[in-house]
Design a protein around this motif. Sequence first.
Motif, PDB file in Angstrom:
ATOM      1  N   ILE A 140      -3.882   8.147  43.538  1.00  0.00           N
ATOM      2  CA  ILE A 140      -3.889   6.775  44.042  1.00  0.00           C
ATOM      3  C   ILE A 140      -5.323   6.306  44.292  1.00  0.00           C
ATOM      4  N   HIS A 141      -5.609   5.086  43.844  1.00  0.00           N
ATOM      5  CA  HIS A 141      -6.932   4.506  44.075  1.00  0.00           C
ATOM      6  C   HIS A 141      -7.040   4.055  45.523  1.00  0.00           C
ATOM      7  N   GLU A 142      -8.248   4.081  46.060  1.00  0.00           N
ATOM      8  CA  GLU A 142      -8.439   3.757  47.475  1.00  0.00           C
ATOM      9  C   GLU A 142      -8.008   2.330  47.819  1.00  0.00           C
ATOM     10  N   SER A 143      -7.946   1.430  46.836  1.00  0.00           N
ATOM     11  CA  SER A 143      -7.523   0.057  47.111  1.00  0.00           C
ATOM     12  C   SER A 143      -6.036  -0.031  47.457  1.00  0.00           C
ATOM     13  N   SER A 144      -5.257   0.995  47.112  1.00  0.00           N
ATOM     14  CA  SER A 144      -3.822   1.016  47.430  1.00  0.00           C
ATOM     15  C   SER A 144      -3.462   2.091  48.437  1.00  0.00           C
ATOM     16  N   ILE A 145      -4.434   2.883  48.864  1.00  0.00           N
ATOM     17  CA  ILE A 145      -4.116   4.063  49.661  1.00  0.00           C
ATOM     18  C   ILE A 145      -3.604   3.715  51.048  1.00  0.00           C
ATOM     19  N   SER A 176       9.407   1.236  39.987  1.00  0.00           N
ATOM     20  CA  SER A 176       9.504   0.250  41.071  1.00  0.00           C
ATOM     21  C   SER A 176       8.198   0.115  41.841  1.00  0.00           C
ATOM     22  N   HIS A 177       7.270   1.026  41.604  1.00  0.00           N
ATOM     23  CA  HIS A 177       5.969   0.972  42.288  1.00  0.00           C
ATOM     24  C   HIS A 177       4.826   0.707  41.304  1.00  0.00           C
ATOM     25  N   ASP A 178       5.110  -0.018  40.246  1.00  0.00           N
ATOM     26  CA  ASP A 178       4.081  -0.273  39.233  1.00  0.00           C
ATOM     27  C   ASP A 178       2.944  -1.155  39.740  1.00  0.00           C
ATOM     28  N   ASP A 179       3.099  -1.741  40.922  1.00  0.00           N
ATOM     29  CA  ASP A 179       2.009  -2.538  41.483  1.00  0.00           C
ATOM     30  C   ASP A 179       0.924  -1.673  42.125  1.00  0.00           C
ATOM     31  N   VAL A 180       1.202  -0.405  42.337  1.00  0.00           N
ATOM     32  CA  VAL A 180       0.232   0.504  42.964  1.00  0.00           C
ATOM     33  C   VAL A 180      -0.873   0.848  41.967  1.00  0.00           C
ATOM     34  N   ARG A 181      -2.114   0.745  42.417  1.00  0.00           N
ATOM     35  CA  ARG A 181      -3.239   1.052  41.543  1.00  0.00           C
ATOM     36  C   ARG A 181      -3.512   2.551  41.545  1.00  0.00           C
ATOM     37  N   ARG A 182      -3.603   3.102  40.334  1.00  0.00           N
ATOM     38  CA  ARG A 182      -3.882   4.524  40.184  1.00  0.00           C
ATOM     39  C   ARG A 182      -5.292   4.751  39.668  1.00  0.00           C
ATOM     40  N   PRO A 241      -9.333   2.429  37.129  1.00  0.00           N
ATOM     41  CA  PRO A 241      -8.257   2.117  38.078  1.00  0.00           C
ATOM     42  C   PRO A 241      -7.394   0.960  37.588  1.00  0.00           C
ATOM     43  N   ALA A 242      -6.088   1.159  37.637  1.00  0.00           N
ATOM     44  CA  ALA A 242      -5.162   0.125  37.146  1.00  0.00           C
ATOM     45  C   ALA A 242      -3.794   0.340  37.756  1.00  0.00           C
ATOM     46  N   ALA A 243      -3.019  -0.729  37.817  1.00  0.00           N
ATOM     47  CA  ALA A 243      -1.644  -0.638  38.285  1.00  0.00           C
ATOM     48  C   ALA A 243      -0.777  -0.026  37.190  1.00  0.00           C
ATOM     49  N   GLY A 244       0.339   0.568  37.587  1.00  0.00           N
ATOM     50  CA  GLY A 244       1.245   1.159  36.613  1.00  0.00           C
ATOM     51  C   GLY A 244       1.102   2.656  36.521  1.00  0.00           C
ATOM     52  N   SER A 245       2.201   3.306  36.125  1.00  0.00           N
ATOM     53  CA  SER A 245       2.224   4.764  36.064  1.00  0.00           C
ATOM     54  C   SER A 245       1.368   5.299  34.923  1.00  0.00           C
ATOM     55  N   PRO A 246       0.620   6.378  35.163  1.00  0.00           N
ATOM     56  CA  PRO A 246      -0.118   7.026  34.070  1.00  0.00           C
ATOM     57  C   PRO A 246       0.768   7.965  33.254  1.00  0.00           C
ATOM     58  N   PHE A 247       2.038   8.096  33.645  1.00  0.00           N
ATOM     59  CA  PHE A 247       2.968   9.000  32.964  1.00  0.00           C
ATOM     60  C   PHE A 247       4.065   8.267  32.200  1.00  0.00           C
ATOM     61  N   LEU A 248       4.621   7.205  32.777  1.00  0.00           N
ATOM     62  CA  LEU A 248       5.824   6.575  32.264  1.00  0.00           C
ATOM     63  C   LEU A 248       5.505   5.512  31.212  1.00  0.00           C
ATOM     64  N   ASN A 249       6.572   4.896  30.684  1.00  0.00           N
ATOM     65  CA  ASN A 249       6.447   3.824  29.680  1.00  0.00           C
ATOM     66  C   ASN A 249       5.696   4.292  28.431  1.00  0.00           C
ATOM     67  N   GLY A 250       5.992   5.532  28.020  1.00  0.00           N
ATOM     68  CA  GLY A 250       5.416   6.046  26.784  1.00  0.00           C
ATOM     69  C   GLY A 250       4.006   6.591  26.875  1.00  0.00           C
ATOM     70  N   LYS A 251       3.432   6.618  28.065  1.00  0.00           N
ATOM     71  CA  LYS A 251       2.053   7.095  28.199  1.00  0.00           C
ATOM     72  C   LYS A 251       1.950   8.607  28.094  1.00  0.00           C
ATOM     73  N   ARG A 252       3.008   9.328  28.492  1.00  0.00           N
ATOM     74  CA  ARG A 252       3.065  10.774  28.326  1.00  0.00           C
ATOM     75  C   ARG A 252       4.428  11.147  27.743  1.00  0.00           C
ATOM     76  N   ARG A 253       4.452  12.242  26.992  1.00  0.00           N
ATOM     77  CA  ARG A 253       5.706  12.730  26.421  1.00  0.00           C
ATOM     78  C   ARG A 253       6.355  13.732  27.370  1.00  0.00           C
ATOM     79  N   PHE A 254       7.684  13.708  27.385  1.00  0.00           N
ATOM     80  CA  PHE A 254       8.462  14.650  28.177  1.00  0.00           C
ATOM     81  C   PHE A 254       9.407  15.403  27.253  1.00  0.00           C
ATOM     82  N   ALA A 255       9.641  16.666  27.564  1.00  0.00           N
ATOM     83  CA  ALA A 255      10.606  17.441  26.784  1.00  0.00           C
ATOM     84  C   ALA A 255      11.989  16.823  26.930  1.00  0.00           C
ATOM     85  N   SER A 256      12.783  16.878  25.884  1.00  0.00           N
ATOM     86  CA  SER A 256      14.121  16.270  25.935  1.00  0.00           C
ATOM     87  C   SER A 256      15.148  17.297  26.390  1.00  0.00           C
TER      88      SER A 256
END
Length: 208
Positions: free
Chosen positions: A133-138, A167-173, A193-208
């Motif tokens: 989490i970035h300090e602007s949202s901490i 649901s917390h995509d407004d939080v800056r990471r 630093p940016a809002a949105g998950s660094p993992f979800l919405n296709g940014k990282r792959r997960f095993a099926s």
Amino acid sequence: MNRAPESRRPHRKQGSDVSIWTDGGTWFGLFLIGSVLLGWGILSLPLGGAVCGSILFVAILLAAVGCGCGWLESISNTPLPTLDRRPRIARVREVVCQWDQPDTTEEEEARRIIVEHLGGDGRTHVAHLGDLIHESSIDRFTPESRWQVYAFADPELATTMVLLTESHDDVRRSGYLITGLHGNTEFSSLQHPAAGSPFLNGKRRFAS
């Protein structure tokens, strides 16, 4: 989206099973074997000792850089374990600096969150939040505050890390943390630093 140069740091930490390519020992072994072969080949050349020594030094340095980069890329590109997409509630237990001795302003501004959540086994577990989490949202992550998270489907990974839901995509990471998934290696990557998950919405792959 423009990104600042990534700051990646592996750390030693107790964890779960390791893939051969995410195990630092594999890359260190490759480096040692490559160094021996380079030394044998270069020192066999009909060149002066000083010239051979200089060539060998540069070759070993490049081999070390290549193996280090290969290890980091393996960790950052390996699919994460299967994610349980059922949101659950995590309660903030502690907020700490990601690094005791930060080297840059970006590292100084990154915060690691330790949470408690209810695992699939019905027990309460302590885990790290994968989102740095970035300090602007901490200020929102006060002790006992509640957040929706996803956990991994494997109950044995309940004490490794959880991820903030959409649901917390407004939080800056500031970036992300991967811990407990690659043996005793902990890996973190800082980004712009940016809002949105660094993992979800296709940014990282997960095993099926």
